[in-house]
Scaffold this motif. Structure first.
Motif, mmCIF file in Angstrom:
data_model
loop_
_atom_site.group_PDB
_atom_site.id
_atom_site.type_symbol
_atom_site.label_atom_id
_atom_site.label_comp_id
_atom_site.label_asym_id
_atom_site.label_seq_id
_atom_site.Cartn_x
_atom_site.Cartn_y
_atom_site.Cartn_z
ATOM 1 N N UNK A 32 3.943 11.888 -2.965
ATOM 2 C CA UNK A 32 5.033 12.919 -3.813
ATOM 3 C C UNK A 32 4.092 13.708 -4.460
ATOM 4 N N UNK A 33 3.175 13.477 -5.272
ATOM 5 C CA UNK A 33 2.112 14.811 -5.937
ATOM 6 C C UNK A 33 1.800 15.402 -5.304
ATOM 7 N N UNK A 34 1.105 14.959 -4.500
ATOM 8 C CA UNK A 34 0.033 16.326 -2.872
ATOM 9 C C UNK A 34 1.236 16.647 -2.825
ATOM 10 N N UNK A 35 2.284 16.390 -2.338
ATOM 11 C CA UNK A 35 3.070 17.238 -1.080
ATOM 12 C C UNK A 35 4.652 17.521 -2.178
ATOM 13 N N UNK A 36 4.268 18.692 -3.174
ATOM 14 C CA UNK A 36 5.521 18.564 -3.846
ATOM 15 C C UNK A 36 6.597 19.456 -3.613
ATOM 16 N N UNK A 37 6.317 19.463 -2.066
ATOM 17 C CA UNK A 37 7.724 20.477 -1.173
ATOM 18 C C UNK A 37 8.622 19.636 -0.448
ATOM 19 N N UNK A 55 11.468 11.842 6.210
ATOM 20 C CA UNK A 55 10.371 11.034 6.628
ATOM 21 C C UNK A 55 9.119 11.667 7.301
ATOM 22 N N UNK A 56 9.021 12.721 6.464
ATOM 23 C CA UNK A 56 7.516 13.121 6.902
ATOM 24 C C UNK A 56 6.485 12.203 6.080
ATOM 25 N N UNK A 57 7.042 11.516 4.727
ATOM 26 C CA UNK A 57 6.697 11.418 3.483
ATOM 27 C C UNK A 57 6.242 9.560 4.191
ATOM 28 N N UNK A 58 6.939 8.881 4.759
ATOM 29 C CA UNK A 58 6.725 7.528 5.494
ATOM 30 C C UNK A 58 5.711 8.049 6.383
ATOM 31 N N UNK A 59 5.944 9.409 7.242
ATOM 32 C CA UNK A 59 4.463 8.923 8.159
ATOM 33 C C UNK A 59 3.306 9.530 7.853
ATOM 34 N N UNK A 60 3.407 10.594 6.658
ATOM 35 C CA UNK A 60 1.774 10.012 5.760
ATOM 36 C C UNK A 60 1.271 9.027 5.453
ATOM 37 N N UNK A 61 2.217 8.328 4.736
ATOM 38 C CA UNK A 61 1.969 7.433 3.966
ATOM 39 C C UNK A 61 1.490 6.686 5.062
ATOM 40 N N UNK A 62 1.940 6.248 6.810
ATOM 41 C CA UNK A 62 1.238 5.603 7.994
ATOM 42 C C UNK A 62 0.087 5.783 7.817
ATOM 43 N N UNK A 65 0.786 -1.538 -0.112
ATOM 44 C CA UNK A 65 -0.113 0.103 -0.258
ATOM 45 C C UNK A 65 1.296 0.681 0.195
ATOM 46 N N UNK A 66 1.870 0.870 0.419
ATOM 47 C CA UNK A 66 2.705 2.154 0.962
ATOM 48 C C UNK A 66 3.073 2.562 -0.646
ATOM 49 N N UNK A 67 4.066 1.904 -1.354
ATOM 50 C CA UNK A 67 4.522 1.505 -2.792
ATOM 51 C C UNK A 67 3.005 2.249 -3.710
ATOM 52 N N UNK A 68 1.861 1.496 -3.021
ATOM 53 C CA UNK A 68 0.999 2.030 -4.147
ATOM 54 C C UNK A 68 1.008 3.787 -4.206
ATOM 55 N N UNK A 69 0.502 4.050 -2.973
ATOM 56 C CA UNK A 69 0.232 5.530 -2.138
ATOM 57 C C UNK A 69 1.464 6.743 -2.624
ATOM 58 N N UNK A 70 2.604 5.858 -2.351
ATOM 59 C CA UNK A 70 3.675 6.914 -2.754
ATOM 60 C C UNK A 70 3.700 7.594 -3.825
#
Length: 194
Positions: free
Chosen positions: A76-81, A87-94, A67-72
């Motif tokens: 990344x497109x939703x949070x381009x900055x 680590x924020x990307x990992x927390x967002x995915x979790x 699911x993390x790979x699917x949503x990554x």
């Protein structure tokens, strides 16, 4: 502010009951509600522990990684900055994964950590673009299995506690898409003003 409103409502009700002569009914309702709240909480704990265990099984089976790979790419497109490996990307995915399984209680710590990481990244006390987008997405929270609602329905002896799954998927999908569209609308509108 909400605490003040609730306290004012409770005090108003008690004062009204004192003058109206129905204080015995207030006491009876108070104790019945307290007993019901404890019973409901204990019932919810068992259901949440079950689903948290299922989440652990899904993690060990690699479903969460999938699911993390699917949503990554979407995240990344939703949070381009936010840098791709931050680590924020990992927390967002979790957080999003926990919300998908209806585990809002498990998603909250991840959401707080994601916000802390994004605040650290922006270096400002003001909410960044990513923080606003995450808040909108988290509040609308796409849910596939509404675990908490199902457990509450089970506690109150619903004939079919899982019949809300389809409706929940549709409602949360619409709310998530709407939240993202509104977020982007106001973001691009603010850019045009500058």
């Amino acid at each position: 502010m909400v605490n003040i409103i609730w306290a004012a409502m409770a005090i108003t009700g008690i004062v009204y009951a004192m003058f109206n002569g129905t204080m015995d009914k207030v006491n009876e309702a108070l104790f019945e509600s307290a007993e019901e709240a404890v019973t409901l909480s204990i019932g919810l704990i068992s259901i949440l522990v079950f689903w948290l265990g299922m989440m652990k099984v899904a993690e060990k089976a690699g479903i969460l990684t999938f699911l993390s790979k699917l949503f990554r790419p979407i995240i990344i497109r939703l949070f381009p900055d936010i840098p791709k490996d931050h680590p924020a990307i990992g927390y967002i995915l979790s957080n999003i994964t926990a919300n998908i399984f209806g585990l809002g209680n498990a998603a909250t710590p991840m959401g707080i950590k994601a916000m802390e990481q994004m605040k650290e990244l922006s270096g400002s006390d003001k909410a960044s673009r990513s923080m606003i987008t995450f808040l909108a997405l988290n509040t609308s929270s796409l849910t596939i299995i509404p675990t908490t609602v199902i457990s509450i329905r089970m506690q109150y002896d619903s004939v079919s506690p899982t019949e809300i799954v389809g409706t929940t998927i549709i409602a949360t999908l619409i709310s998530s898409v709407s939240a993202l569209l509104i977020d982007r609308f106001f973001y691009y509108r603010s850019l045009r003003r500058k």
